[in-house]
Design a protein around this motif. Structure first.
Motif: not given
Length: 306
Positions: A224-240
């Motif tokens: 989902s949009r919210s799950a992806f955005s939160a996970r990407f930011t947490r793991v990669v360190g920046v927002a998508p």
């Protein structure tokens, strides 16, 4: 599909500063101030302690490989040296061959190590996508690559610099992909270790010109949009979208330096509908217009563009 890791390492433009064999015996300790340059070492024999910046000491043993993409301070010591022992100065005993500690008798530790530099104007940005420290154990390929780098660095053969650049690229990629499990901190390597995020990252690198949004990237990751955005930011360190923008700008800088495309073509390659919208985004991110950046890179291609 594009390989994001290979692309980042290629854009870093690694070049060797030096590679040398260091052997030691007895109690010894070495301290070195860096300038944020990359450091790597392959332990060929024995074991020793390595302290990087403010991190706890790391005990390395034969077969270990360590890579630090940006280091400010290094401290090395033999495994059992007292912590208050005075730092020593290595003694040169041959071409790119040094001895530390007790000068007589057999060596107790042997390490092939090197420092390189990144030629990319975006080195700080790209290094921020990599792990702060990589420690790999038991990968013979890495030791062999380090040895090849050292041999090539000492040679005077034709195309030496080109060969060294390619060898360093392979060395860095092999080190980054050889580590088991997630990398320390955040960054691209952790993103690629996440199956869902890796799909989105590879899509961005394969098609940077596409009109990506958080929704379309989330669809690539099957989240989902919210799950992806939160996970990407947490793991990669920046927002998508921040990652997308910085990657597009890194590509744009390379294209501008290459001087092979018009401004309109560069804009299209990195996902902008016009040179005007690209120019606004580039100036906001980089601080100068694409035309001025190109001129500063020695390009006459856009000399007539404001």
């Amino acid at each position: 599909m594009a390989d994001p890791l290979s692309e980042v390492v290629s854009l870093l433009q690694p070049a060797t500063r030096f590679s040398k064999l260091v052997e030691g015996a007895g109690d010894w300790r070495v301290c070195r101030e860096g300038q944020g340059d990359p450091f790597y070492a392959a332990v060929l024999e024995g074991e020793y302690r390595l302290k990087v910046d403010d991190r706890p000491p790391l005990t390395l043993q034969a077969g270990d490989f360590v890579l630090i993409p940006a280091v400010q301070r290094l401290e090395s010591a033999n495994a059992h040296a007292p912590p208050d022992i005075e730092p020593s100065i290595p003694t040169r005993i041959g071409e790119d061959h040094f001895r530390i500690g007790r000068q007589e008798g057999a060596a107790e530790v042997r390490v092939q190590l090197g420092h390189c530099r990144f030629g990319s104007p975006d080195a700080a940005l790209l290094v921020s996508l990599l792990p702060q420290l990589v420690h790999v154990r038991g990968e013979a390929r890495l030791a062999a690559l380090v040895q090849m780098v050292g041999e090539e660095a000492r040679s005077r053969r034709p195309a030496r610099e080109v060969v060294l650049e390619r060898l360093l690229e392979v060395l860095l990629i092999e080190a980054l992909r050889s580590r088991a499990g997630p990398a320390e901190g955040t960054g691209l390597v952790n993103g690629l270790a996440d199956e869902r995020l890796a799909a989105a990252l590879r899509a961005v690198h394969a098609r940077p010109e596409q009109a990506w949004s958080v929704e379309t990237l989330a669809a690539e990751a099957a989240l989902s949009r919210s799950a992806f955005s939160a996970r990407f930011t947490r793991v990669v360190g920046v927002a998508p979208m921040e990652y997308l923008l910085t990657w597009r700008m890194a590509l744009a800088k390379r294209l501008l330096r290459d001087r092979e495309l018009s401004l309109e073509q560069v804009a299209e390659r990195v996902g902008y509908a016009s040179a005007v919208t690209f120019g606004v985004a580039f100036a906001r991110q980089v601080g100068v217009t694409p035309a001025r950046y190109a001129r500063g890179a020695g390009s006459p291609a856009f000399a007539g563009t404001a």
